[in-house]
Design a protein around this motif. Structure first.
Motif, PDB file in Angstrom:
ATOM      1  N   THR A 288      18.663   3.178   8.904  1.00 43.58           N
ATOM      2  CA  THR A 288      19.635   2.085   8.851  1.00 43.58           C
ATOM      3  C   THR A 288      20.981   2.585   8.342  1.00 43.58           C
ATOM      4  O   THR A 288      22.021   2.324   8.953  1.00 43.58           O
ATOM      5  CB  THR A 288      19.109   0.945   7.961  1.00 43.58           C
ATOM      6  OG1 THR A 288      17.910   0.433   8.534  1.00 43.58           O
ATOM      7  CG2 THR A 288      20.133  -0.163   7.812  1.00 43.58           C
ATOM      8  N   LEU A 289      20.964   3.324   7.235  1.00 42.54           N
ATOM      9  CA  LEU A 289      22.229   3.835   6.693  1.00 42.54           C
ATOM     10  C   LEU A 289      22.896   4.815   7.652  1.00 42.54           C
ATOM     11  O   LEU A 289      24.126   4.819   7.783  1.00 42.54           O
ATOM     12  CB  LEU A 289      21.986   4.476   5.331  1.00 42.54           C
ATOM     13  CG  LEU A 289      21.653   3.488   4.208  1.00 42.54           C
ATOM     14  CD1 LEU A 289      21.147   4.222   2.981  1.00 42.54           C
ATOM     15  CD2 LEU A 289      22.843   2.612   3.871  1.00 42.54           C
ATOM     16  N   ALA A 290      22.120   5.634   8.335  1.00 40.81           N
ATOM     17  CA  ALA A 290      22.687   6.559   9.324  1.00 40.81           C
ATOM     18  C   ALA A 290      23.333   5.772  10.468  1.00 40.81           C
ATOM     19  O   ALA A 290      24.433   6.126  10.928  1.00 40.81           O
ATOM     20  CB  ALA A 290      21.608   7.499   9.855  1.00 40.81           C
TER      21      ALA A 290
ATOM     22  N   VAL B 220       0.859  -1.189   0.000  1.00 44.99           N
ATOM     23  CA  VAL B 220       0.000   0.000   0.000  1.00 44.99           C
ATOM     24  C   VAL B 220       0.891   1.233   0.000  1.00 44.99           C
ATOM     25  O   VAL B 220       2.007   1.215   0.521  1.00 44.99           O
ATOM     26  CB  VAL B 220      -0.967   0.012   1.209  1.00 44.99           C
ATOM     27  CG1 VAL B 220      -1.963  -1.133   1.116  1.00 44.99           C
ATOM     28  CG2 VAL B 220      -0.217  -0.051   2.523  1.00 44.99           C
ATOM     29  N   ARG B 221       0.374   2.322  -0.581  1.00 44.42           N
ATOM     30  CA  ARG B 221       1.169   3.539  -0.755  1.00 44.42           C
ATOM     31  C   ARG B 221       1.755   4.081   0.540  1.00 44.42           C
ATOM     32  O   ARG B 221       2.871   4.583   0.548  1.00 44.42           O
ATOM     33  CB  ARG B 221       0.330   4.620  -1.416  1.00 44.42           C
ATOM     34  CG  ARG B 221       0.044   4.360  -2.859  1.00 44.42           C
ATOM     35  CD  ARG B 221      -0.833   5.464  -3.437  1.00 44.42           C
ATOM     36  NE  ARG B 221      -1.325   5.088  -4.735  1.00 44.42           N
ATOM     37  CZ  ARG B 221      -0.951   5.686  -5.852  1.00 44.42           C
ATOM     38  NH1 ARG B 221      -0.119   6.690  -5.812  1.00 44.42           N
ATOM     39  NH2 ARG B 221      -1.425   5.278  -7.002  1.00 44.42           N
ATOM     40  N   LYS B 222       1.014   3.979   1.641  1.00 40.02           N
ATOM     41  CA  LYS B 222       1.510   4.557   2.889  1.00 40.02           C
ATOM     42  C   LYS B 222       2.739   3.825   3.429  1.00 40.02           C
ATOM     43  O   LYS B 222       3.432   4.347   4.296  1.00 40.02           O
ATOM     44  CB  LYS B 222       0.403   4.609   3.943  1.00 40.02           C
ATOM     45  CG  LYS B 222      -0.054   3.277   4.464  1.00 40.02           C
ATOM     46  CD  LYS B 222      -1.156   3.459   5.488  1.00 40.02           C
ATOM     47  CE  LYS B 222      -1.618   2.110   6.015  1.00 40.02           C
ATOM     48  NZ  LYS B 222      -2.685   2.273   6.996  1.00 40.02           N
ATOM     49  N   CYS B 223       3.042   2.649   2.908  1.00 40.48           N
ATOM     50  CA  CYS B 223       4.241   1.933   3.347  1.00 40.48           C
ATOM     51  C   CYS B 223       5.511   2.399   2.637  1.00 40.48           C
ATOM     52  O   CYS B 223       6.615   2.133   3.115  1.00 40.48           O
ATOM     53  CB  CYS B 223       4.049   0.427   3.165  1.00 40.48           C
ATOM     54  SG  CYS B 223       2.937  -0.266   4.413  1.00 40.48           S
ATOM     55  N   VAL B 224       5.379   3.100   1.525  1.00 39.47           N
ATOM     56  CA  VAL B 224       6.563   3.585   0.812  1.00 39.47           C
ATOM     57  C   VAL B 224       7.339   4.598   1.667  1.00 39.47           C
ATOM     58  O   VAL B 224       8.562   4.458   1.819  1.00 39.47           O
ATOM     59  CB  VAL B 224       6.199   4.147  -0.574  1.00 39.47           C
ATOM     60  CG1 VAL B 224       7.405   4.789  -1.247  1.00 39.47           C
ATOM     61  CG2 VAL B 224       5.627   3.024  -1.454  1.00 39.47           C
ATOM     62  N   PRO B 225       6.688   5.607   2.269  1.00 41.06           N
ATOM     63  CA  PRO B 225       7.446   6.514   3.143  1.00 41.06           C
ATOM     64  C   PRO B 225       8.055   5.791   4.347  1.00 41.06           C
ATOM     65  O   PRO B 225       9.150   6.144   4.792  1.00 41.06           O
ATOM     66  CB  PRO B 225       6.401   7.542   3.605  1.00 41.06           C
ATOM     67  CG  PRO B 225       5.302   7.467   2.623  1.00 41.06           C
ATOM     68  CD  PRO B 225       5.302   6.057   2.094  1.00 41.06           C
ATOM     69  N   LEU B 226       7.374   4.778   4.861  1.00 42.59           N
ATOM     70  CA  LEU B 226       7.930   3.996   5.963  1.00 42.59           C
ATOM     71  C   LEU B 226       9.206   3.285   5.526  1.00 42.59           C
ATOM     72  O   LEU B 226      10.209   3.298   6.247  1.00 42.59           O
ATOM     73  CB  LEU B 226       6.898   2.986   6.466  1.00 42.59           C
ATOM     74  CG  LEU B 226       7.380   2.033   7.567  1.00 42.59           C
ATOM     75  CD1 LEU B 226       7.831   2.793   8.807  1.00 42.59           C
ATOM     76  CD2 LEU B 226       6.272   1.031   7.904  1.00 42.59           C
ATOM     77  N   ALA B 227       9.190   2.682   4.353  1.00 44.84           N
ATOM     78  CA  ALA B 227      10.391   2.012   3.839  1.00 44.84           C
ATOM     79  C   ALA B 227      11.535   3.008   3.693  1.00 44.84           C
ATOM     80  O   ALA B 227      12.667   2.725   4.095  1.00 44.84           O
ATOM     81  CB  ALA B 227      10.090   1.334   2.497  1.00 44.84           C
TER      82      ALA B 227
ATOM     83  N   THR C 209      11.993   5.831   5.321  1.00 45.55           N
ATOM     84  CA  THR C 209      12.446   6.243   6.655  1.00 45.55           C
ATOM     85  C   THR C 209      13.338   5.184   7.287  1.00 45.55           C
ATOM     86  O   THR C 209      14.395   5.500   7.854  1.00 45.55           O
ATOM     87  CB  THR C 209      11.238   6.527   7.569  1.00 45.55           C
ATOM     88  OG1 THR C 209      10.501   7.626   7.012  1.00 45.55           O
ATOM     89  CG2 THR C 209      11.662   6.863   8.982  1.00 45.55           C
ATOM     90  N   LEU C 210      12.943   3.919   7.190  1.00 47.02           N
ATOM     91  CA  LEU C 210      13.731   2.850   7.794  1.00 47.02           C
ATOM     92  C   LEU C 210      15.071   2.662   7.092  1.00 47.02           C
ATOM     93  O   LEU C 210      16.089   2.397   7.736  1.00 47.02           O
ATOM     94  CB  LEU C 210      12.928   1.556   7.816  1.00 47.02           C
ATOM     95  CG  LEU C 210      11.701   1.590   8.743  1.00 47.02           C
ATOM     96  CD1 LEU C 210      10.860   0.330   8.571  1.00 47.02           C
ATOM     97  CD2 LEU C 210      12.113   1.772  10.191  1.00 47.02           C
TER      98      LEU C 210
END
Length: 150
Positions: A37-39, A23-30, A32-33
């Motif tokens: 992770t990279l930080a 679902v579209r709302k999971c794209v911003p979550l991905a 952010t995570l």
């Protein structure tokens, strides 16, 4: 999430993966995570921004074109030396292909953007169902202060 392990001066690859509802709302979550992770792995903001942009475009495509009821999409990062492999898997079988976006079109430029930011891109079948779309980016070392290169 996996932590970095060092053996006699050699660093093992860093790996992270997570599954999301298509679902579209999971794209911003991905996004952010992936950023967090990279930080946590010590990468600078310019490198993080590039990887997050690629991850976001591939994730949005997975939701838009590969989402199927009852099947999650998965985002994976593997950092090995200067290379970061971003992989997004979904339940769709149709290979990605860039389209000619018109000047006023809101979409249609994602794969071109991914290709411009990446050293290499591609896709392969995923078993038992779906495909994986990937992009390999070159990152600066987490200890370097210099800008990223592509």
């Amino acid at each position: 999430m996996h932590a970095m392990t060092t053996y006699d001066g050699q660093t093992t690859p860093l790996r992270w993966q997570m599954q999301f509802s298509p679902v579209r709302k999971c794209v911003p979550l991905a996004r952010t995570l992936v950023s967090k992770t990279l930080a946590s792995w010590g990468y600078g903001q310019e490198c993080i921004d590039r990887v997050v942009l690629v991850c976001g475009e591939l994730s949005a495509n997975a939701v838009e074109h590969g989402g199927r009821r009852g099947h999650l999409f998965e985002v994976r990062l593997t950092v090995d030396g200067p290379h970061c492999l971003v992989e997004v898997s979904d339940a769709g079988r149709t290979p990605p292909r860039p389209i000619q976006a018109g000047e006023d079109d809101e979409g249609g430029r994602g794969l071109l953007l991914v290709a411009a930011l990446s050293e290499e891109t591609g896709h392969h079948d995923r078993h038992p169902i779906g495909k994986t779309v990937w992009a390999r980016l070159v990152l600066s070392s987490p200890s370097e202060e210099s800008a990223c290169t592509s």
